[in-house]
Write an enzyme that holds these catalytic residues in place. Structure first.
Site, PDB file in Angstrom:
ATOM      1  CD  GLN B  87      32.784  22.068  37.002  1.00  9.23           C
ATOM      2  OE1 GLN B  87      32.599  22.203  38.211  1.00  9.23           O
ATOM      3  NE2 GLN B  87      33.621  22.814  36.323  1.00  9.23           N
ATOM      4  CG  HIS B  98      28.121  16.837  48.058  1.00  6.56           C
ATOM      5  ND1 HIS B  98      27.901  17.035  49.405  1.00  6.56           N
ATOM      6  CD2 HIS B  98      26.891  16.608  47.524  1.00  6.56           C
ATOM      7  CE1 HIS B  98      26.605  16.928  49.668  1.00  6.56           C
ATOM      8  NE2 HIS B  98      25.974  16.682  48.535  1.00  6.56           N
ATOM      9  CG  HIS B 100      28.690  20.982  43.032  1.00  4.28           C
ATOM     10  ND1 HIS B 100      29.638  19.987  43.243  1.00  4.28           N
ATOM     11  CD2 HIS B 100      29.357  22.000  42.437  1.00  4.28           C
ATOM     12  CE1 HIS B 100      30.817  20.407  42.810  1.00  4.28           C
ATOM     13  NE2 HIS B 100      30.673  21.626  42.295  1.00  4.28           N
ATOM     14  CG  HIS B 102      28.567  25.057  38.846  1.00  4.34           C
ATOM     15  ND1 HIS B 102      29.208  25.861  39.748  1.00  4.34           N
ATOM     16  CD2 HIS B 102      29.312  23.925  38.780  1.00  4.34           C
ATOM     17  CE1 HIS B 102      30.290  25.261  40.199  1.00  4.34           C
ATOM     18  NE2 HIS B 102      30.380  24.070  39.632  1.00  4.34           N
TER      19      HIS B 102
END
Lengths: 154, 154
Positions: B87, B98, B100, B102
């Site tokens: 996202q 930050h 990331h 998933h």
């Protein structure tokens, strides 16, 4: 775009005129039925079904290409964010058995609930009604818009 | 895990005992409120908010790490597929500033509609009720299960 060679995307052959970037190991193409404006795909050139089957250099090239492409489509389509999604395997919603990264430019309020976009993505992958497809002309026009945005190996 | 140094994840400091892989540029951590069993995150060590800010070598390392991690969690959690989602930006549902990734192991029928997982992902990121969080003990146990699955630089 006569003379350009198409690329395999699963069982499909993608006309070169609807692709807009090609690196040594990856390519990017416009979408036959975009979920949002600027919804494009990035694929490895080698026909590989699952992410785990990609060689290290393919993963690297694929996501570096995805980074380049997402930066360009966010700018071109006046978006502010981007959803980057890989449906790796049938249970994750993958329909075409060829690794592909969905790049979906996002703007504030584009969906009533932010993640409704994924329901659209699911419908997008399952609904093969040709009446909802864009014309080759529309697709070529978008690819031609995006192609000059890449400085090197497109 | 006394003596191990935590890592920054946005405004949070992640205890080293809840991480299970660290490379030169990336790290992987278990989730405080997983959407599905084995839902983990992969991040660049450098605190960067958006994908476009990542250096080429960071993109490369991040997604090679994501490939390694997804292969392991699919196997460990007896899944068959995996959803890989970034996202990138607030309008794409990003809550922690930050980068990331998933990693969501998927099994047949895990959600009534395949892509309901993304609604859960949205709730996951917004709902900060501590009562729904796992205990540090549960998280450490999962990290300790995953850590030996990586042969090299964890």
């Amino acid at each position: 775009m006569a003379g350009s060679t198409g690329l395999k995307f699963g069982q499909h052959i993608i006309p070169a005129s609807t692709t807009f970037l090609r690196t040594s190991l990856s390519f990017a193409l416009v979408n036959i039925k975009p979920v949002v404006p600027g919804h494009v795909l990035v694929c490895p050139i080698r026909l590989v079904e699952r992410v785990k089957q990609l060689k290290t250099e393919e993963v690297s090239d694929l996501f570096i290409t995805a980074q380049r492409v997402s930066t360009v489509v966010v700018s071109c389509f006046k978006a502010s964010s981007v959803s980057i999604v890989v449906q790796d395997g049938r249970e994750a919603g993958q329909s075409v058995p060829h690794v592909h990264i969905h790049i979906l430019p996002r703007i504030l309020g584009d969906f009533l609930n932010n993640d409704d976009i994924y329901q659209e993505l699911q419908r997008h992958d399952k609904d093969l009604l040709e009446s909802q497809h864009r014309t080759i002309y529309e697709m070529e026009r978008e690819a031609a818009l995006l192609k000059p945005m890449f400085h090197s190996d497109s």
